[in-house]
Design a protein around this motif. Structure first.
Motif, short mmCIF file in Angstrom:
data_model
loop_
_atom_site.label_atom_id
_atom_site.label_comp_id
_atom_site.label_asym_id
_atom_site.label_seq_id
_atom_site.Cartn_x
_atom_site.Cartn_y
_atom_site.Cartn_z
N GLY A 82 0.82 -1.20 0.00
CA GLY A 82 0.00 0.00 0.00
C GLY A 82 0.86 1.25 0.00
N PRO A 83 0.25 2.42 0.06
CA PRO A 83 1.00 3.68 0.00
C PRO A 83 2.03 3.83 1.11
N ALA A 84 1.79 3.23 2.28
CA ALA A 84 2.69 3.41 3.42
C ALA A 84 3.51 2.16 3.74
N THR A 85 3.48 1.15 2.87
CA THR A 85 4.16 -0.11 3.14
C THR A 85 5.67 0.01 2.92
N MET A 86 6.45 -0.51 3.85
CA MET A 86 7.89 -0.68 3.66
C MET A 86 8.13 -2.09 3.15
N VAL A 87 8.91 -2.21 2.08
CA VAL A 87 9.23 -3.50 1.49
C VAL A 87 10.66 -3.88 1.87
N LEU A 88 10.83 -5.10 2.36
CA LEU A 88 12.16 -5.61 2.72
C LEU A 88 12.47 -6.83 1.87
N LEU A 89 13.64 -6.86 1.26
CA LEU A 89 14.05 -7.97 0.42
C LEU A 89 14.97 -8.90 1.20
N PHE A 90 14.47 -10.09 1.53
CA PHE A 90 15.28 -11.12 2.17
C PHE A 90 15.68 -12.13 1.09
N GLN A 91 16.39 -11.67 0.08
CA GLN A 91 16.73 -12.49 -1.07
C GLN A 91 18.22 -12.46 -1.32
#
Length: 345
Positions: free
Chosen positions: A104-113
């Motif tokens: 959503g507009p306020a979501t923080m995305v974290l990449l555990f890849q």
């Protein structure tokens, strides 16, 4: 009612399951999981985790879903954090597209890849969301049914079993942040990592530039993964470094990674686990007391797509851009593409 941060972990394998378990120890976090092949078992019985660091535990997620769409439809979106623990297979699917509905507009995305160059598809798809590139230092695997005991396991029932070693370390940095919101986004990342560390017992660090850490991990990932597939069988990393010829080949590949990574980042590597050159890297592998098998080897044994693009192709493209010679990487990539094409025959 106490408000909790809503967290969606996309990818319920070893990495996603283990870190969802640790994060769920915090009373400030409401953690849900999106699983695929192990969905029915996670939904019914959860995880049984045997951890040298944390002991044995049973983990039943707050919610388990088979797709991101199900999670959004059930919880109405508005996730505070989306943790991407999918395999990075850009030649097969777009990880950013797979999690899009949950962002959503306020979501923080974290990449555990794993891998190099994994961030750009997420920046392109979510230009207004903070993106934390996270490097995961851990030894954990999902135990296959034939390694388990008991009738339930043999029949594909019972909990999903994870086997975890004696350490867990997350290093992250904001690869991209909301315009004018760098300090606020860093505080949000620290809030999440405080939960991992204080309640979950996971060591964490936040760096202004995370790429040296990503290249640090790639010293091992970019060498042992493809070489293990070429060696075939059930070859452990320790067996590879015990063979003088294979050890030398691994060190030659690692030397390419050291040179390329420093050229790309313009910075020295942080030296995690005392790894400062190819020799110390192979010595570190030899010192690990239990056999370590690479994820790429396991994928090849089951004829599944391998993370060859983020492990080899993306670094090769950067080598072309920066004028760095990487003949070993090129040879490995050529062989892995042929091996993977043979999976469908």
């Amino acid at each position: 009612m106490e408000l909790k941060a809503k967290v969606l972990v996309v990818g319920g394998g070893a990495i996603g399951g283990l870190f969802a378990w640790r994060l769920s120890q915090s009373r400030e976090m409401q953690v849900s999981l999106v699983c695929r092949s192990n969905y029915s078992r996670v939904r019914t019985s959860g995880y049984l985790i045997n951890s040298a660091q944390f002991g044995q535990g049973v983990y039943r997620p707050y919610r388990a879903y088979q797709t991101v769409d199900e999670a959004v439809d059930d919880q109405g979106g508005d996730f505070d954090y989306v943790i991407v623990a999918l395999k990075a297979l850009p030649n097969i699917y777009d990880s950013a597209q797979r999690v899009e509905r949950a962002v959503g507009p306020a979501t923080m995305v974290l990449l555990f890849q794993n891998g190099i160059g994994i961030e750009q598809p997420f920046v392109a798809r979510f230009p207004h969301n903070p993106l934390a590139s996270t490097v995961v230092f851990i030894s954990v695997k999902q135990v296959d049914d034939d390694e388990e005991s008991g009738t339930e396991a043999a029949n594909g029932g019972g909990p999903v079993v994870l086997r975890h070693g004696g350490f867990s370390f997350l290093a992250a940095g904001l690869h991209h942040h909301s315009p004018g919101s760098g300090a606020h986004d860093t505080a949000r990342l620290r809030y999440l990592f405080d939960a991992f560390e204080t309640s979950g017992g996971v060591s964490t660090i936040i760096e202004p530039d995370i790429q040296p850490y990503r290249w640090q991990k790639h010293i091992l990932n970019g060498s042992t993964n493809p070489v293990s597939v070429i060696c075939g069988g059930s070859t452990s990393c320790q067996e590879m470094v015990a063979n003088a010829y294979c050890r030398k080949m691994l060190q030659d590949i690692m030397a390419e990674i050291f040179v390329l990574g420093k050229k790309v980042t313009g910075k020295p590597f942080p030296g995690v686990d005392g790894i400062i050159d190819p020799e110390s890297a192979t010595d570190y592998i030899a010192s690990i007391p239990v056999p370590v098998y690479t994820s790429m080897l396991v994928d090849s044994q089951f004829k599944r797509p391998m993370e060859r693009d983020v492990i080899l192709k993306n670094p090769i493209d950067l080598a072309d851009k920066h004028g760095v010679d990487v003949p070993h990487m090129r040879a490995l990539y050529a062989m892995l593409t042929m091996i993977e094409e043979g999976f469908s025959r």
